[in-house]
Scaffold this motif. Structure first.
Motif, PDB file in Angstrom:
ATOM      1  N   TYR A  39      -5.151  -0.286   2.668  1.00 19.15           N
ATOM      2  CA  TYR A  39      -4.179  -1.383   2.618  1.00 19.15           C
ATOM      3  C   TYR A  39      -4.622  -2.528   3.533  1.00 19.15           C
ATOM      4  O   TYR A  39      -4.627  -3.704   3.131  1.00 19.15           O
ATOM      5  CB  TYR A  39      -2.806  -0.864   3.041  1.00 19.15           C
ATOM      6  CG  TYR A  39      -1.682  -1.874   2.919  1.00 19.15           C
ATOM      7  CD1 TYR A  39      -1.000  -2.042   1.712  1.00 19.15           C
ATOM      8  CD2 TYR A  39      -1.295  -2.638   4.011  1.00 19.15           C
ATOM      9  CE1 TYR A  39       0.037  -2.964   1.597  1.00 19.15           C
ATOM     10  CE2 TYR A  39      -0.268  -3.564   3.907  1.00 19.15           C
ATOM     11  CZ  TYR A  39       0.400  -3.717   2.706  1.00 19.15           C
ATOM     12  OH  TYR A  39       1.422  -4.636   2.600  1.00 19.15           O
ATOM     13  N   ASP A  40      -5.032  -2.191   4.756  1.00 19.77           N
ATOM     14  CA  ASP A  40      -5.487  -3.214   5.695  1.00 19.77           C
ATOM     15  C   ASP A  40      -6.774  -3.875   5.217  1.00 19.77           C
ATOM     16  O   ASP A  40      -6.976  -5.082   5.399  1.00 19.77           O
ATOM     17  CB  ASP A  40      -5.696  -2.609   7.079  1.00 19.77           C
ATOM     18  CG  ASP A  40      -4.386  -2.320   7.790  1.00 19.77           C
ATOM     19  OD1 ASP A  40      -3.374  -2.970   7.459  1.00 19.77           O
ATOM     20  OD2 ASP A  40      -4.363  -1.438   8.674  1.00 19.77           O
ATOM     21  N   TYR A 126      -7.041   2.228  12.627  1.00 17.13           N
ATOM     22  CA  TYR A 126      -7.665   1.164  13.404  1.00 17.13           C
ATOM     23  C   TYR A 126      -6.770  -0.054  13.623  1.00 17.13           C
ATOM     24  O   TYR A 126      -6.954  -0.785  14.591  1.00 17.13           O
ATOM     25  CB  TYR A 126      -8.967   0.725  12.726  1.00 17.13           C
ATOM     26  CG  TYR A 126     -10.041   1.780  12.741  1.00 17.13           C
ATOM     27  CD1 TYR A 126     -10.841   1.978  13.855  1.00 17.13           C
ATOM     28  CD2 TYR A 126     -10.260   2.595  11.634  1.00 17.13           C
ATOM     29  CE1 TYR A 126     -11.837   2.947  13.871  1.00 17.13           C
ATOM     30  CE2 TYR A 126     -11.254   3.576  11.640  1.00 17.13           C
ATOM     31  CZ  TYR A 126     -12.044   3.744  12.761  1.00 17.13           C
ATOM     32  OH  TYR A 126     -13.019   4.713  12.772  1.00 17.13           O
ATOM     33  N   GLY A 127      -5.832  -0.309  12.720  1.00 19.68           N
ATOM     34  CA  GLY A 127      -4.954  -1.467  12.846  1.00 19.68           C
ATOM     35  C   GLY A 127      -5.449  -2.655  12.041  1.00 19.68           C
ATOM     36  O   GLY A 127      -6.656  -2.880  11.887  1.00 19.68           O
ATOM     37  N   ALA A 128      -4.507  -3.431  11.514  1.00 23.18           N
ATOM     38  CA  ALA A 128      -4.829  -4.546  10.627  1.00 23.18           C
ATOM     39  C   ALA A 128      -5.753  -5.567  11.288  1.00 23.18           C
ATOM     40  O   ALA A 128      -6.642  -6.136  10.636  1.00 23.18           O
ATOM     41  CB  ALA A 128      -3.541  -5.223  10.167  1.00 23.18           C
ATOM     42  N   TYR A 297       3.966  -3.380   8.103  1.00 19.41           N
ATOM     43  CA  TYR A 297       3.715  -2.656   6.870  1.00 19.41           C
ATOM     44  C   TYR A 297       5.022  -2.503   6.120  1.00 19.41           C
ATOM     45  O   TYR A 297       6.081  -2.355   6.734  1.00 19.41           O
ATOM     46  CB  TYR A 297       3.127  -1.256   7.154  1.00 19.41           C
ATOM     47  CG  TYR A 297       1.796  -1.270   7.838  1.00 19.41           C
ATOM     48  CD1 TYR A 297       0.611  -1.464   7.109  1.00 19.41           C
ATOM     49  CD2 TYR A 297       1.700  -1.109   9.215  1.00 19.41           C
ATOM     50  CE1 TYR A 297      -0.615  -1.483   7.746  1.00 19.41           C
ATOM     51  CE2 TYR A 297       0.475  -1.136   9.858  1.00 19.41           C
ATOM     52  CZ  TYR A 297      -0.684  -1.332   9.122  1.00 19.41           C
ATOM     53  OH  TYR A 297      -1.897  -1.366   9.741  1.00 19.41           O
ATOM     54  N   PRO A 298       4.955  -2.488   4.768  1.00 21.85           N
ATOM     55  CA  PRO A 298       6.155  -2.166   4.001  1.00 21.85           C
ATOM     56  C   PRO A 298       6.453  -0.664   4.105  1.00 21.85           C
ATOM     57  O   PRO A 298       5.553   0.128   4.380  1.00 21.85           O
ATOM     58  CB  PRO A 298       5.773  -2.544   2.573  1.00 21.85           C
ATOM     59  CG  PRO A 298       4.290  -2.400   2.530  1.00 21.85           C
ATOM     60  CD  PRO A 298       3.799  -2.789   3.899  1.00 21.85           C
ATOM     61  N   ARG A 299       7.687  -0.291   3.903  1.00 21.65           N
ATOM     62  CA  ARG A 299       8.043   1.127   3.998  1.00 21.65           C
ATOM     63  C   ARG A 299       7.381   1.939   2.895  1.00 21.65           C
ATOM     64  O   ARG A 299       6.959   3.075   3.108  1.00 21.65           O
ATOM     65  CB  ARG A 299       9.563   1.298   3.949  1.00 21.65           C
ATOM     66  CG  ARG A 299      10.018   2.748   3.990  1.00 21.65           C
ATOM     67  CD  ARG A 299      11.445   2.891   4.466  1.00 21.65           C
ATOM     68  NE  ARG A 299      11.571   2.531   5.885  1.00 21.65           N
ATOM     69  CZ  ARG A 299      11.282   3.360   6.870  1.00 21.65           C
ATOM     70  NH1 ARG A 299      10.836   4.593   6.624  1.00 21.65           N
ATOM     71  NH2 ARG A 299      11.428   2.989   8.117  1.00 21.65           N
ATOM     72  N   ASP A 300       7.294   1.375   1.709  1.00 25.69           N
ATOM     73  CA  ASP A 300       6.599   2.031   0.592  1.00 25.69           C
ATOM     74  C   ASP A 300       5.308   1.255   0.363  1.00 25.69           C
ATOM     75  O   ASP A 300       5.306   0.181  -0.231  1.00 25.69           O
ATOM     76  CB  ASP A 300       7.473   2.031  -0.663  1.00 25.69           C
ATOM     77  CG  ASP A 300       6.915   2.950  -1.742  1.00 25.69           C
ATOM     78  OD1 ASP A 300       5.702   3.230  -1.698  1.00 25.69           O
ATOM     79  OD2 ASP A 300       7.692   3.378  -2.606  1.00 25.69           O
TER      80      ASP A 300
END
Length: 303
Positions: A39-40, A126-128, A297-300
């Motif tokens: 996602y990131d 790692y983080g966005a 982040y979105p929950r889903d």
């Protein structure tokens, strides 16, 4: 501008953790750490993700991490790391059962990656910010060769409360390039608050903001040829030790030491999260809930 690729090292079986943690759910909808990494990477402009896995869990892995899971937002490829996947002329030594290590895993993607790429561990969060930082650097490389990079974290943001950790402690020169990377084992915060490592000799203190490697590297495709060539030399020197491993820092230190390549150290102030130990999982899940509450982040994740 060529989009970089994300190479995810997911062939390890997570022996200390006690299960196949690459697929373990940590998000509110059973998302794995891999989901957040992909996602990131998508948000940072990566165009493809390549997973390095083993045939023994291919079926389960494909069922979870197909292109469909990510909504078609990124191309997906899978390659395999096995003990006998060696350069021509080399054989598995008798008694060898341990995988060949992280840089051997990177070598498995040589036919799948033809553009600048980042390498990550499947079980590290790692983080966005880290993906944005390394993605921007890789996009600037174009057809460059021998210009690599890594994201270094402050040591105090990479510790576990549940045991000691090993970290690659980085030396950085005046131009911001890596000058050395030394693996330190058994690092922990002591009751008096100091961070020390116990490498068999006297305990040595490390500063809170010591730059350390979490295996978030960026390379150009020429790195595959360097690795293939040097693996043969490394094999000749180490094949007698059936537990020796060909790590990424081994290859990086060689290329920097002989002047072949330079590696820019990109600093990240982000908090790293991981599941070195099974007891680390609740803390990671709580951290993800905080990041969701903060709108990171979105929950889903894939809705």
């Amino acid at each position: 501008m060529v989009k970089p690729t994300l190479l995810v090292l997911a062939a390890g079986m997570g022996s200390r953790y006690g299960s196949l943690k690459q697929m373990d759910g940590v998000g509110p909808n059973n998302e794995a750490i891999i989901d957040y990494s992909v996602y990131d990477a998508i948000r940072a402009g990566f165009g493809k993700v390549v997973f390095v896995i083993r045939h023994s869990f291919e079926k389960e892995f494909r069922e979870l991490f197909s292109a469909d899971r990510f909504g078609g937002r990124i191309a997906v490829d899978i390659v395999f790391q096995e003990l006998d996947y060696l350069p021509d002329g080399l054989a598995v030594p008798e008694g060898r059962v341990k995988p060949w290590g992280t840089n051997h895993a990177v070598m498995m993607a040589a036919d799948a990656i033809h553009e600048p790429f980042a390498v990550i561990n499947a079980d590290d969060f790692y983080g966005a910010e880290a993906y944005k930082t390394i993605g921007e650097y890789l996009m600037q490389l174009g057809d460059s060769t021998n210009r690599y990079c890594m994201v270094a974290y402050d040591l105090n943001k990479t510790l576990s409360e549940n045991g000691t950790v090993s970290r690659g402690v980085c030396g950085v020169d005046g131009e911001g390039n890596l000058s050395s990377m030394v693996e330190r084992t058994q690092i922990e915060r002591m009751p008096d608050g100091k961070i020390v490592f116990h490498d068999g000799g006297a305990d040595e203190e490390l500063a809170e903001d010591t730059p350390v490697s979490m295996n978030l590297f960026g390379f150009t495709p020429d790195y595959f040829e360097h690795s293939r060539n040097y693996f043969k030399t490394w094999y000749e020197a180490n094949s007698g030790n059936i537990k020796s491993e060909f790590y990424i820092p081994t290859m990086v230190n060689k290329l920097i030491g002989d002047g072949t390549s330079s590696l820019r150290v990109l600093r990240s102030a982000a908090q790293w999260h991981g599941v070195t130990y099974k007891e680390d999982k609740p803390a990671l899940m709580a951290a993800i809930e905080r990041m969701i509450a903060d709108g990171k982040y979105p929950r889903d994740l894939w809705k």
